[in-house]
Design an enzyme around this catalytic site. Structure first.
Site, PDB file in Angstrom:
ATOM      1  N   LYS A 168       0.934  -1.020   0.129  1.00 32.25           N
ATOM      2  CA  LYS A 168      -0.047  -0.001   0.068  1.00 32.25           C
ATOM      3  C   LYS A 168       1.037   1.273   0.134  1.00 32.25           C
ATOM      4  CE  LYS A 168      -1.818   2.783   3.067  1.00 32.25           C
ATOM      5  NZ  LYS A 168      -2.087   4.060   2.310  1.00 32.25           N
TER       6      LYS A 168
ATOM      7  N   GLY B 160       3.445   4.060  13.449  1.00 31.70           N
ATOM      8  CA  GLY B 160       4.150   2.957  13.795  1.00 31.70           C
ATOM      9  C   GLY B 160       3.411   2.473  14.883  1.00 31.70           C
TER      10      GLY B 160
ATOM     11  N   GLU C  73      10.366   1.945  10.443  1.00 33.11           N
ATOM     12  CA  GLU C  73      11.353   2.750  10.118  1.00 33.11           C
ATOM     13  C   GLU C  73      10.598   3.940  10.169  1.00 33.11           C
ATOM     14  OE1 GLU C  73      13.209   5.842   9.087  1.00 33.11           O
ATOM     15  OE2 GLU C  73      12.636   5.100   7.031  1.00 33.11           O
TER      16      GLU C  73
ATOM     17  N   GLU D 163      10.110  16.533  15.069  1.00 35.07           N
ATOM     18  CA  GLU D 163      10.394  16.240  13.602  1.00 35.07           C
ATOM     19  C   GLU D 163       9.673  16.915  13.100  1.00 35.07           C
ATOM     20  OE1 GLU D 163      11.281  12.455  10.686  1.00 35.07           O
ATOM     21  OE2 GLU D 163       9.381  12.335  11.799  1.00 35.07           O
TER      22      GLU D 163
END
Length: 507
Positions: free
Chosen positions: A189, A247, A264, A398
């Site tokens: 996906k 995640g 990741e 981030e």
């Protein structure tokens, strides 16, 4: 201050919107609903994609399960699998320009960077093909004269691959060829923002002779497609690249079926600059590290930690170089910084900058969105923020944009404390001509990759992944292949030498 190098609209002609469908069991399949992708740089529809349903996802997983269980791929020799992967690499190289154009239009990244991403991905496919021919286990022949044991490595099974929008083709190529080289079958996906190159790869896989059902592609959104790919009991492993928040959600979802998860995730990656470094090279690498891919990169060098003795002069050099970075139309071969992926993300980036200024930081360059003549406002100019303190969100979170945060230090221990005072641990860099300083930093920094006197050099042979909340598992390298392998121990008795456990009595 907006003194930057601006690249206005080139006026290039744009292709008709690409039509994307699912690939399920070797058949291209449409959906009742379609999703338009509007180019962040050019403001026009560049692709129209099928929107996957739970039924589509179930069908794709069933096709992958059947393809694995009947051995049409895992049962082939490693040589035969490698031949297919090499053909895919050849086809990728023959289609670089076609893939790069649609990736630039969907993502907003500069065309030269898209070309590099597509062409470089072919090397990942070739490297994985070679690794797949060298899967080895172990043998133990010292267990006694009547015993022999071997340790086998077998494909883990059906793998769900969920990829992000920032490097849609590169990150897919860090996962898919390694899973295929191991003998796995897959359901993929891509992000709904950048689905086209994944769908186009499906065409190349068919042309290369990959058996039907070995790779299935379902387009659409995280719900229902991604969530079902993470929870389905017929899936043996999920590999995901994206935000740390998603995640964690995938890990929770996958835990119900105890499937393997490889992640990741995010990074807040520091570069530490010592006074004895090659400061010109360091400044250039800092500018590259924060503006490459419009700063929308998990490996972005989004914070620098500069020794106090050189901080003022070094920051001035970084600002000067930042002004010379070509910013604007991503279809120009001269552009180095393109568009931001969505208006919402553009606003998020600016929110971090505003919060830093409110907390006492100083904008040395940029600090705002900047419309590009002939294109629109979905651009954020190269930005340098000074007087940042470790507690500010811009130093810890981030930001995922072309924004550099600057902190200072006096000692190696203080620098390492700042480096490690983060929830992330993806990568870190050190600049010094003193090998002892570099080694001490490399040992003390909590990150999956340490760069010394360079930034973001990567190779298919070298594994990539993070510590702490930057993820788990590794991609590429031999370790990246082994993520898709299961260990099986085989214990053999030689001859009929086993003493009976039950002692029979005479009748």
């Amino acid at each position: 201050m907006t003194q930057i190098t601006l690249i206005a609209a080139t006026g290039a002609s744009l292709p008709e919107p690409r039509q994307n469908r699912h690939l399920i069991g070797g058949t291209w399949t449409g959906s009742a609903n379609l999703l338009d992708r509007v180019s962040p740089s050019h403001g026009v529809v560049v692709s129209r994609s099928a929107v996957g349903t739970a039924a589509d996802t179930e069908a794709a997983i069933a096709a992958a399960r059947a393809a694995f269980d009947d051995g049409r791929w895992s049962g082939l020799s490693a040589k035969a699998r490698a031949a297919v992967l090499h053909r895919v690499a050849d086809l990728i190289e023959a289609n670089v320009e076609r893939f790069a154009l649609i990736e630039t239009l969907e993502s907003g990244k500069p065309i030269t960077q898209s070309r590099g991403e597509i062409a470089g991905a072919a090397d990942l496919w070739r490297y994985a093909a070679g690794l797949g021919r060298d899967i080895t286990g172990d043998s133990h022949n010292t267990l006694g004269p009547d015993m022999l044991a071997t340790v086998l490595k077998e494909p883990i099974g059906v793998v769900s691959i969920i990829t992000p929008w920032n490097f849609p083709f590169w990150i897919l190529s860090q996962k898919l060829p390694f899973a295929l080289a191991a003998g796995c079958t897959c359901v993929v996906k891509p992000s709904e923002f950048t689905p086209s190159t994944t769908a186009m790869l499906g065409e190349l896989l068919i042309e290369a002779g990959l058996p039907a059902g070995v790779v299935n592609i379902v387009l659409g959104t995280g719900t229902p497609v991604g969530s079902l790919m993470s929870s389905h009991p017929a899936v043996d492993m999920v590999t995901f690249t994206g935000s740390t928040a998603v995640g964690k959600l995938i890990s929770r979802t996958a835990s119900d079926t105890l499937k393997k998860v490889a992640l990741e995730l995010g990074g807040k990656n520091p570069q530490v600059i010592f006074p004895d470094a090659d400061l010109e090279a360091a400044a250039d690498a800092v500018v590259f590290g924060v503006y490459f891919n419009v700063g929308q990169c998990c490996n972005s060098g989004s914070r620098i930690i500069v020794h106090e003795d050189i901080a003022e002069a070094f920051i001035a050099r970084v600002v000067d170089l930042s002004r010379q970075v070509a910013f604007g139309d991503p279809l120009s071969p001269d552009t180095q910084v393109g568009a931001i992926v969505t208006p919402e993300h553009n606003a998020r980036i600016h929110g971090y900058v505003q919060a830093a200024v409110a907390a006492g930081a100083r904008v040395a360059l940029g600090g705002a969105a900047l419309p590009v003549p002939g294109l629109g406002a979905q651009f954020y100019q190269p930005t340098v923020i000074c007087d940042v303190t470790p507690d500010m969100a811009i130093a810890r979170d981030e930001v995922f944009g072309p924004v550099l945060s600057v902190l200072t230090f006096r000692t190696l221990d203080q620098a390492l404390s700042l480096v490690n005072d983060a929830s992330y641990g993806l990568s870190a860099g050190v600049w010094s001509e003193n090998v002892h300083t570099c080694l001490a930093f490399a040992r003390g920094a909590q990150a999956g990759t340490i760069w010394t006197n360079t930034w973001m050099d990567g190779f298919p042979e070298v594994p990539f992944g993070g510590m702490k909340q930057s993820g788990q598992g590794r991609e590429i390298g031999r370790q990246g292949l082994e993520e898709f392998l299961e260990i099986k121990s085989l214990v053999l008795r030689i001859g009929r030498t086993r003493a009976p456990w039950v002692k029979t009595r005479p009748a």
